[in-house]
Design an enzyme around this catalytic site. Structure first.
Site, PDB file in Angstrom:
ATOM      1  N   ILE A 258       0.816  -1.221   0.000  1.00 47.19           N
ATOM      2  CA  ILE A 258       0.000   0.000   0.000  1.00 47.19           C
ATOM      3  C   ILE A 258       0.854   1.277   0.000  1.00 47.19           C
ATOM      4  CG2 ILE A 258      -0.302   0.293   2.508  1.00 47.19           C
ATOM      5  CD1 ILE A 258      -3.358   0.691   1.901  1.00 47.19           C
TER       6      ILE A 258
ATOM      7  N   GLY B  13       3.738  -4.687  10.911  1.00 49.51           N
ATOM      8  CA  GLY B  13       2.805  -4.859   9.802  1.00 49.51           C
ATOM      9  C   GLY B  13       2.745  -3.655   8.879  1.00 49.51           C
TER      10      GLY B  13
ATOM     11  N   ASP C 153       1.438  -0.810   9.444  1.00 54.56           N
ATOM     12  CA  ASP C 153       1.746   0.405  10.205  1.00 54.56           C
ATOM     13  C   ASP C 153       3.250   0.716  10.134  1.00 54.56           C
ATOM     14  OD1 ASP C 153       1.395   2.523  11.954  1.00 54.56           O
ATOM     15  OD2 ASP C 153       0.992   1.293  13.729  1.00 54.56           O
TER      16      ASP C 153
ATOM     17  N   SER D 107      -7.201  -5.173  10.646  1.00 53.04           N
ATOM     18  CA  SER D 107      -7.372  -6.199  11.703  1.00 53.04           C
ATOM     19  C   SER D 107      -7.025  -7.617  11.262  1.00 53.04           C
ATOM     20  CB  SER D 107      -8.794  -6.205  12.290  1.00 53.04           C
ATOM     21  OG  SER D 107      -8.978  -5.135  13.199  1.00 53.04           O
TER      22      SER D 107
ATOM     23  N   VAL E 291      -1.894  -9.025  12.749  1.00 53.00           N
ATOM     24  CA  VAL E 291      -1.650  -9.249  14.183  1.00 53.00           C
ATOM     25  C   VAL E 291      -2.959  -9.315  14.977  1.00 53.00           C
ATOM     26  CG1 VAL E 291      -0.587  -8.225  16.240  1.00 53.00           C
ATOM     27  CG2 VAL E 291       0.555  -8.043  14.049  1.00 53.00           C
ATOM     28  N   TYR E 292      -3.959  -8.568  14.586  1.00 51.75           N
ATOM     29  CA  TYR E 292      -5.206  -8.521  15.356  1.00 51.75           C
ATOM     30  C   TYR E 292      -6.139  -9.708  15.107  1.00 51.75           C
ATOM     31  CZ  TYR E 292      -4.258  -3.841  17.283  1.00 51.75           C
ATOM     32  OH  TYR E 292      -3.738  -2.773  17.975  1.00 51.75           O
TER      33      TYR E 292
HETATM   34  N1  AR6 Z   1       0.648  -3.093   2.316  1.00 53.30           N
HETATM   35  C1  AR6 Z   1      -0.593  -3.628   2.394  1.00 53.30           C
HETATM   36  N2  AR6 Z   1      -0.948  -4.522   3.341  1.00 53.30           N
HETATM   37  C2  AR6 Z   1      -0.012  -4.902   4.225  1.00 53.30           C
HETATM   38  C3  AR6 Z   1       1.319  -4.396   4.203  1.00 53.30           C
HETATM   39  C4  AR6 Z   1       1.627  -3.442   3.201  1.00 53.30           C
HETATM   40  N3  AR6 Z   1       2.839  -2.894   3.090  1.00 53.30           N
HETATM   41  N4  AR6 Z   1       2.002  -4.970   5.227  1.00 53.30           N
HETATM   42  C5  AR6 Z   1       1.163  -5.821   5.854  1.00 53.30           C
HETATM   43  N5  AR6 Z   1      -0.045  -5.796   5.240  1.00 53.30           N
HETATM   44  P1  AR6 Z   1      -1.466  -5.741  10.367  1.00 53.30           P
HETATM   45  P2  AR6 Z   1      -3.781  -5.342  12.161  1.00 53.30           P
HETATM   46  C6  AR6 Z   1      -1.287  -6.546   5.555  1.00 53.30           C
HETATM   47  O1  AR6 Z   1      -0.884  -6.756  11.282  1.00 53.30           O
HETATM   48  O2  AR6 Z   1      -4.114  -6.792  12.122  1.00 53.30           O
HETATM   49  C7  AR6 Z   1       0.551  -3.120  13.995  1.00 53.30           C
HETATM   50  O3  AR6 Z   1       1.636  -3.430  14.802  1.00 53.30           O
HETATM   51  C8  AR6 Z   1      -1.181  -7.796   6.390  1.00 53.30           C
HETATM   52  O4  AR6 Z   1      -0.759  -8.904   5.604  1.00 53.30           O
HETATM   53  O5  AR6 Z   1      -0.553  -4.743   9.777  1.00 53.30           O
HETATM   54  O6  AR6 Z   1      -4.874  -4.330  12.039  1.00 53.30           O
HETATM   55  C9  AR6 Z   1      -0.231  -1.919  14.528  1.00 53.30           C
HETATM   56  O7  AR6 Z   1       0.605  -0.964  15.157  1.00 53.30           O
HETATM   57  C10 AR6 Z   1      -2.622  -7.946   6.876  1.00 53.30           C
HETATM   58  O8  AR6 Z   1      -3.423  -8.590   5.877  1.00 53.30           O
HETATM   59  O9  AR6 Z   1      -2.665  -4.894  11.103  1.00 53.30           O
HETATM   60  C11 AR6 Z   1      -1.184  -2.550  15.490  1.00 53.30           C
HETATM   61  O10 AR6 Z   1      -0.566  -2.768  16.757  1.00 53.30           O
HETATM   62  C12 AR6 Z   1      -3.101  -6.499   6.990  1.00 53.30           C
HETATM   63  O11 AR6 Z   1      -2.125  -5.704   6.307  1.00 53.30           O
HETATM   64  C13 AR6 Z   1      -1.489  -3.896  14.867  1.00 53.30           C
HETATM   65  O12 AR6 Z   1      -0.372  -4.206  14.034  1.00 53.30           O
HETATM   66  C14 AR6 Z   1      -3.225  -5.993   8.413  1.00 53.30           C
HETATM   67  O13 AR6 Z   1      -2.211  -6.555   9.231  1.00 53.30           O
HETATM   68  C15 AR6 Z   1      -2.717  -3.829  13.983  1.00 53.30           C
HETATM   69  O14 AR6 Z   1      -3.045  -5.119  13.556  1.00 53.30           O
END
Ligand code: AR6
Length: 176
Positions: A16, A37, A39, A122, A125-126
């Site tokens: 993204i 992730g 973020d 979500s 990690v969530y």
């Molecule tokens: N582009 C698009 N999607 C992505 C990318 C990227 N560069 N990297 C990961 N994903 P997550 P959450 C996907 O864990 O579950 C953080 O530490 C990933 O594969 O990023 O909402 C925050 O600070 C997954 O499908 O977010 C919070 O503490 C999706 O993005 C916590 O994680 C969301 O995964 C939030 O957890």
């Protein structure tokens, strides 16, 4: 889902942080001070100015959203939303997830964003189950788009194939 609404929803696979849209949405945590992730990827690509602006925001409640500039990212704005931690589905997770999408879209429209991209909030990690998250998020977004001209186009940027497949299936089911 109405065909005119479905035509405003796109799915892509990728990172993204590379997208040249008016706003990307970050799956943040309540501190808004970064994490892993998507973020972590967004903060790394945007540079330290993003964290500096986030420090001024006083955090964000689960289900809410806040907006910043995009700094070194190709996007103008980052909308930070905090998804629910999934714990079985009986703790209001679906309402909170739907609220993330509504509040993010409301901020995007307020800031005149024509194009917005979401990750699968979500679903990392969530721990939110992908198929269920896809259904809830598409439904909330379709409802919002039916009432608002802006954003004109909403893209889900799915990082891996399972996430992409889950969204594609949910979109096909919703379009029936
Ligand atoms: N582009 C698009 N999607 C992505 C990318 C990227 N560069 N990297 C990961 N994903 P997550 P959450 C996907 O864990 O579950 C953080 O530490 C990933 O594969 O990023 O909402 C925050 O600070 C997954 O499908 O977010 C919070 O503490 C999706 O993005 C916590 O994680 C969301 O995964 C939030 O957890």
């Amino acid at each position: 889902m109405d065909e005119r609404i479905a035509s405003r929803i796109k799915l892509v696979r990728g990172d993204i942080t590379t997208l040249n849209v008016d706003a990307i949405v970050n799956a943040a945590n309540t501190s808004l001070l970064g994490g892993g992730g998507v973020d972590g990827a967004i903060h790394r690509a945007a540079g330290p100015e993003l964290l500096a602006e986030c420090r001024t925001l006083g955090g964000c409640a689960t289900g809410s959203a806040k907006i910043t500039r995009g700094y070194r990212l190709p996007t103008d704005h980052v909308i930070h939303t905090v998804g629910p931690v999934y714990s079985g589905g009986g703790r209001g997770e679906a309402d909170l997830l739907a609220s993330c999408y509504r509040e993010s879209l409301r901020l995007a429209a307020e800031h005149q964003c024509k194009t917005v991209a979401f990750p699968a909030i979500s679903c990392g990690v969530y721990g939110y189950p992908l198929a269920e998250a896809a259904r809830v998020s598409l439904e909330a977004t379709a409802e919002f788009l039916a009432e608002s001209e802006l954003p004109r186009e909403v893209t889900w940027c799915l990082f891996d194939q399972p996430a992409y497949d889950a969204y594609q299936e949910a979109l096909a089911a919703a379009a029936d």
